[in-house]
Design a protein around this motif. Structure first.
Motif, PDB file in Angstrom:
ATOM      1  N   LEU A 150       0.834  -1.214   0.000  1.00 35.33           N
ATOM      2  CA  LEU A 150       0.000   0.000   0.000  1.00 35.33           C
ATOM      3  C   LEU A 150       0.862   1.255   0.000  1.00 35.33           C
ATOM      4  O   LEU A 150       0.585   2.210  -0.737  1.00 35.33           O
ATOM      5  N   LEU A 151       1.892   1.269   0.819  1.00 30.90           N
ATOM      6  CA  LEU A 151       2.777   2.428   0.877  1.00 30.90           C
ATOM      7  C   LEU A 151       3.508   2.636  -0.438  1.00 30.90           C
ATOM      8  O   LEU A 151       3.606   3.758  -0.941  1.00 30.90           O
ATOM      9  N   VAL A 152       3.991   1.554  -1.027  1.00 34.57           N
ATOM     10  CA  VAL A 152       4.703   1.640  -2.302  1.00 34.57           C
ATOM     11  C   VAL A 152       3.800   2.207  -3.394  1.00 34.57           C
ATOM     12  O   VAL A 152       4.175   3.136  -4.116  1.00 34.57           O
TER      13      VAL A 152
ATOM     14  N   VAL B 140       2.312   6.531  -7.028  1.00 38.00           N
ATOM     15  CA  VAL B 140       1.255   7.342  -7.658  1.00 38.00           C
ATOM     16  C   VAL B 140       1.444   8.814  -7.280  1.00 38.00           C
ATOM     17  O   VAL B 140       1.317   9.697  -8.132  1.00 38.00           O
ATOM     18  N   ALA B 141       1.785   9.092  -6.037  1.00 36.20           N
ATOM     19  CA  ALA B 141       2.050  10.483  -5.621  1.00 36.20           C
ATOM     20  C   ALA B 141       3.201  11.067  -6.425  1.00 36.20           C
ATOM     21  O   ALA B 141       3.136  12.228  -6.859  1.00 36.20           O
ATOM     22  N   ASN B 142       4.249  10.267  -6.664  1.00 40.89           N
ATOM     23  CA  ASN B 142       5.364  10.750  -7.485  1.00 40.89           C
ATOM     24  C   ASN B 142       4.910  11.045  -8.907  1.00 40.89           C
ATOM     25  O   ASN B 142       5.319  12.046  -9.505  1.00 40.89           O
TER      26      ASN B 142
ATOM     27  N   ARG C 209       2.971  14.245  -8.897  1.00 35.80           N
ATOM     28  CA  ARG C 209       3.842  15.393  -8.621  1.00 35.80           C
ATOM     29  C   ARG C 209       4.817  15.691  -9.762  1.00 35.80           C
ATOM     30  O   ARG C 209       5.057  16.840 -10.094  1.00 35.80           O
ATOM     31  N   HIS C 210       5.398  14.637 -10.352  1.00 38.12           N
ATOM     32  CA  HIS C 210       6.517  14.837 -11.268  1.00 38.12           C
ATOM     33  C   HIS C 210       6.211  14.586 -12.733  1.00 38.12           C
ATOM     34  O   HIS C 210       6.919  15.096 -13.591  1.00 38.12           O
ATOM     35  N   ALA C 211       5.224  13.789 -13.054  1.00 40.78           N
ATOM     36  CA  ALA C 211       4.948  13.434 -14.448  1.00 40.78           C
ATOM     37  C   ALA C 211       3.953  14.431 -15.033  1.00 40.78           C
ATOM     38  O   ALA C 211       2.815  14.093 -15.334  1.00 40.78           O
TER      39      ALA C 211
ATOM     40  N   GLU D 211      -2.438  10.707 -16.593  1.00 43.81           N
ATOM     41  CA  GLU D 211      -2.886   9.507 -15.908  1.00 43.81           C
ATOM     42  C   GLU D 211      -1.704   8.634 -15.529  1.00 43.81           C
ATOM     43  O   GLU D 211      -0.663   8.663 -16.174  1.00 43.81           O
ATOM     44  N   ALA D 212      -1.899   7.859 -14.483  1.00 43.50           N
ATOM     45  CA  ALA D 212      -0.942   6.826 -14.108  1.00 43.50           C
ATOM     46  C   ALA D 212      -1.715   5.521 -14.043  1.00 43.50           C
ATOM     47  O   ALA D 212      -2.858   5.487 -13.592  1.00 43.50           O
ATOM     48  N   GLU D 213      -1.100   4.461 -14.498  1.00 45.78           N
ATOM     49  CA  GLU D 213      -1.744   3.156 -14.482  1.00 45.78           C
ATOM     50  C   GLU D 213      -1.059   2.272 -13.452  1.00 45.78           C
ATOM     51  O   GLU D 213       0.162   2.113 -13.474  1.00 45.78           O
ATOM     52  N   VAL D 214      -1.849   1.712 -12.553  1.00 44.58           N
ATOM     53  CA  VAL D 214      -1.329   0.831 -11.515  1.00 44.58           C
ATOM     54  C   VAL D 214      -1.668  -0.606 -11.892  1.00 44.58           C
ATOM     55  O   VAL D 214      -2.812  -0.909 -12.253  1.00 44.58           O
TER      56      VAL D 214
END
Length: 126
Positions: free
Chosen positions: A32-34, A39-41, A44-46, A51-54
């Motif tokens: 969960l932390l990872v 996703v926070a990175n 913040r940075h992308a 969108e980010a895909e997990v």
């Protein structure tokens, strides 16, 4: 992407429960932390990627979490050693705690990247 970290964390929790992991286990908390950190990175940075895909995959001996974005800005594992921003370092340390690792892979589409974190499952994990 307001709320995307919380939403990805909630989806990850549901997936881990479906995989049969106990929510009280240290692995559950580490994953969960990872995912939250990655996703926070990405948020913040992308900047180039809306969108980010997990992705989460579990086999007999390993759990793999990946967070992909379409931002062309590269990141390297060397970024994990910077004194500012400890997110990647925390992620790499958590992976190592479970005998795993962190890798940054280029997107198959040629644009973007995926941060892949592998965890070796402790004995007795379903």
């Amino acid at each position: 992407m307001p709320g995307s970290v919380r939403a990805s964390r909630e989806r990850t929790e549901r997936s881990l429960v479906l995989f049969g992991l106990k929510s009280s286990s240290s692995l559950f908390g580490a994953v969960l932390l990872v995912v939250s950190e990655l996703v926070a990175n990405a948020v913040r940075h992308a900047q180039e990627s809306p969108e980010a895909e997990v992705t989460l995959h579990m086999s007999d001996h390993m759990l793999v979490a990946g967070v992909a974005d379409l931002d062309p800005s590269p990141i390297t594992l060397a970024d994990a050693g910077r004194t500012s921003g400890t997110g990647l370092r925390t992620v790499a340390d958590l992976a190592r705690t479970f005998g795993g690792d962190l890798r940054i892979e280029p997107s198959t589409s040629g644009r973007g990247k995926t941060v892949v974190v592998r965890f070796i499952l402790p004995g007795g994990t379903p």
